[in-house]
Design an enzyme around this catalytic site. Structure first.
Site, PDB file in Angstrom:
ATOM      1  N   ASP A  80       0.796  -1.228   0.000  1.00 50.07           N
ATOM      2  CA  ASP A  80       0.000   0.000   0.000  1.00 50.07           C
ATOM      3  C   ASP A  80       0.831   1.282   0.000  1.00 50.07           C
ATOM      4  OD1 ASP A  80      -2.594  -0.980  -0.280  1.00 50.07           O
ATOM      5  OD2 ASP A  80      -2.648  -1.614   1.810  1.00 50.07           O
ATOM      6  N   ASP A 102      -6.822  -4.305  -5.010  1.00 51.03           N
ATOM      7  CA  ASP A 102      -6.502  -2.963  -4.504  1.00 51.03           C
ATOM      8  C   ASP A 102      -5.154  -2.462  -5.014  1.00 51.03           C
ATOM      9  OD1 ASP A 102      -7.919  -4.840  -2.917  1.00 51.03           O
ATOM     10  OD2 ASP A 102      -7.960  -3.510  -1.197  1.00 51.03           O
TER      11      ASP A 102
HETATM   12  N1  GLY Z   1      -7.225  -1.774   0.626  1.00 48.36           N
HETATM   13  C1  GLY Z   1      -8.072  -2.295   1.638  1.00 48.36           C
HETATM   14  C2  GLY Z   1      -9.450  -1.798   1.532  1.00 48.36           C
HETATM   15  O1  GLY Z   1      -9.874  -1.307   0.505  1.00 48.36           O
HETATM   16  O2  GLY Z   1     -10.161  -1.901   2.522  1.00 48.36           O
END
Ligand code: GLY
Length: 368
Positions: A92, A153
């Site tokens: 992330d 994601d």
């Molecule tokens: N990237 C984790 C979520 O969207 O909750």
């Protein structure tokens, strides 16, 4: 959307007040009185820690104000603790450092921000698994159990790699991003245009071994935020590379998403959930709106921008708190279908809602 400029002004004024009240915080959610919490000492490595800074930078780009910049720069500096913590670095990094350091580099030209962005990109590139051609998502406690996990994601984190290639004139980062995007097209996107949240690979051979339900209702269901990550993420990969396969894939996911928007215009947590289930995810709506607006611009197809406006209008009219005495904007967000809590404020909903409105007005700073 009528009154868009009035709405943006209200959000700007409200955010200035919230920034004043929360100058030293990294917010994630707000309590029942609309007061932000602070992740600084709870988990400085949490994946959403860049969003409030991103929101402050977006509004700084809209109209400069020293307070907005100060708040955003403080969060960026706090995230140095994360950059120095190998166990806290996961896939992330795009969410965290594009919206802090990337934004600062774009808006102020800061050398320190450029440095942080490149360190984060190096780390993200290092998560690439050569056998499965995917970027590993999450960490584990050292037992290797998550070594084969990739999630949709991550499409939103790839722009960190594209940006690093642009900054260094070195295609290595872009090659990794494109390899991951290619794997995501093949392994995550289903024939009907919906997409998986999680794909589990054997990290030694690269073979797909499982496709669990993740944050959605279950295997084979359609977690709405995952669909939104797909729409916006593939469109962003097209924007950085010009590869039409990415744009076509974004269009396919968008068509699935649009066909499932309920009459209310409010987005559930999972498109397969019971119609009587009241759980919503305003983040999915706002992020999808960002992707649909970009997709509309890229393809010239009006139905995408019209769908985005429909989502934003529903959020604005029914799920937006414009009271300047309260910190949050959106009121109905959810982390996951199988979660104890639903329909509460989460900071990245506010970020994407604001970005989408600025995009609609032609006033956003491109941060991805
Ligand atoms: N990237 C984790 C979520 O969207 O909750």
């Amino acid at each position: 959307m009528h009154d868009l400029n009035i709405l943006l002004e209200k959000i700007y004024e409200k955010t200035l007040k919230a920034a004043e009240r929360n100058l030293h915080k990294i917010p994630y959610t707000a309590d029942g009185n609309g007061n932000f919490d602070d992740m600084t000492d709870i988990n400085v490595c949490w994946w959403t820690n860049g969003f409030w800074a991103g929101m402050l930078w977006q509004l700084y780009g809209y109209r400069e104000n020293g307070l907005l910049r100060e708040g955003a720069e403080e969060i960026e500096a706090k995230l140095d603790r994360n950059l120095l913590d190998a166990g806290g670095m996961d896939h992330d990094s795009g969410f965290k450092w594009l919206l802090t350091s990337g934004a600062s580099l774009t808006l102020t030209g800061s050398r320190a921000s450029r440095n942080r962005l490149l360190l984060a990109a190096d780390n993200l590139a290092g998560r690439f698994n050569l056998m499965g051609k995917y970027i590993r998502a999450w960490n584990d406690s050292g037992d290797g159990r998550n070594a084969g996990l990739a999630i949709i994601d991550c499409m939103m984190n790839l722009p960190l790699l594209y940006r690093a290639s642009e900054l260094t004139n070195d295609p290595r980062y872009r090659f990794i991003a494109e390899a991951h995007a290619h794997t995501a097209m093949e392994r995550f996107v289903r024939p009907d245009g919906s997409c998986e949240h999680i794909v589990v690979f054997d990290p030694e051979t690269g073979t797909v071994v499982d496709k669990p339900g993740g944050q959605g209702m279950g295997p084979g269901s359609a977690w709405t935020r995952g669909q939104a990550w797909g729409i916006y993420g593939f469109t962003l990969s097209w924007r950085h590379t010009g590869n039409m396969d990415y744009l076509d894939t974004a269009g396919k996911i968008a068509d699935f998403f649009i066909a499932h928007i309920p009459a209310s215009g409010l987005i559930p947590v999972d498109f397969m959930q019971d119609t009587g289930c009241p759980w919503e995810d305003g983040i999915a709506a706002a992020c999808a709106a960002c992707g649909l607006l970009e997709l509309g611009r890229a393809t010239g197809e009006e139905r995408y921008s019209m769908a985005a406006e429909r989502l934003l209008t529903a959020l604005w009219e029914k799920r937006c708190d414009l009271d300047p005495a309260r910190d949050n904007l959106l009121t109905h967000c959810s982390v996951a279908y199988h979660d104890a809590r639903h329909n509460f404020p989460i900071v990245y909903g506010d970020y994407f809602f604001t970005e989408a409105l600025l995009k609609l007005a032609g006033r956003e700073t491109f941060l991805w």
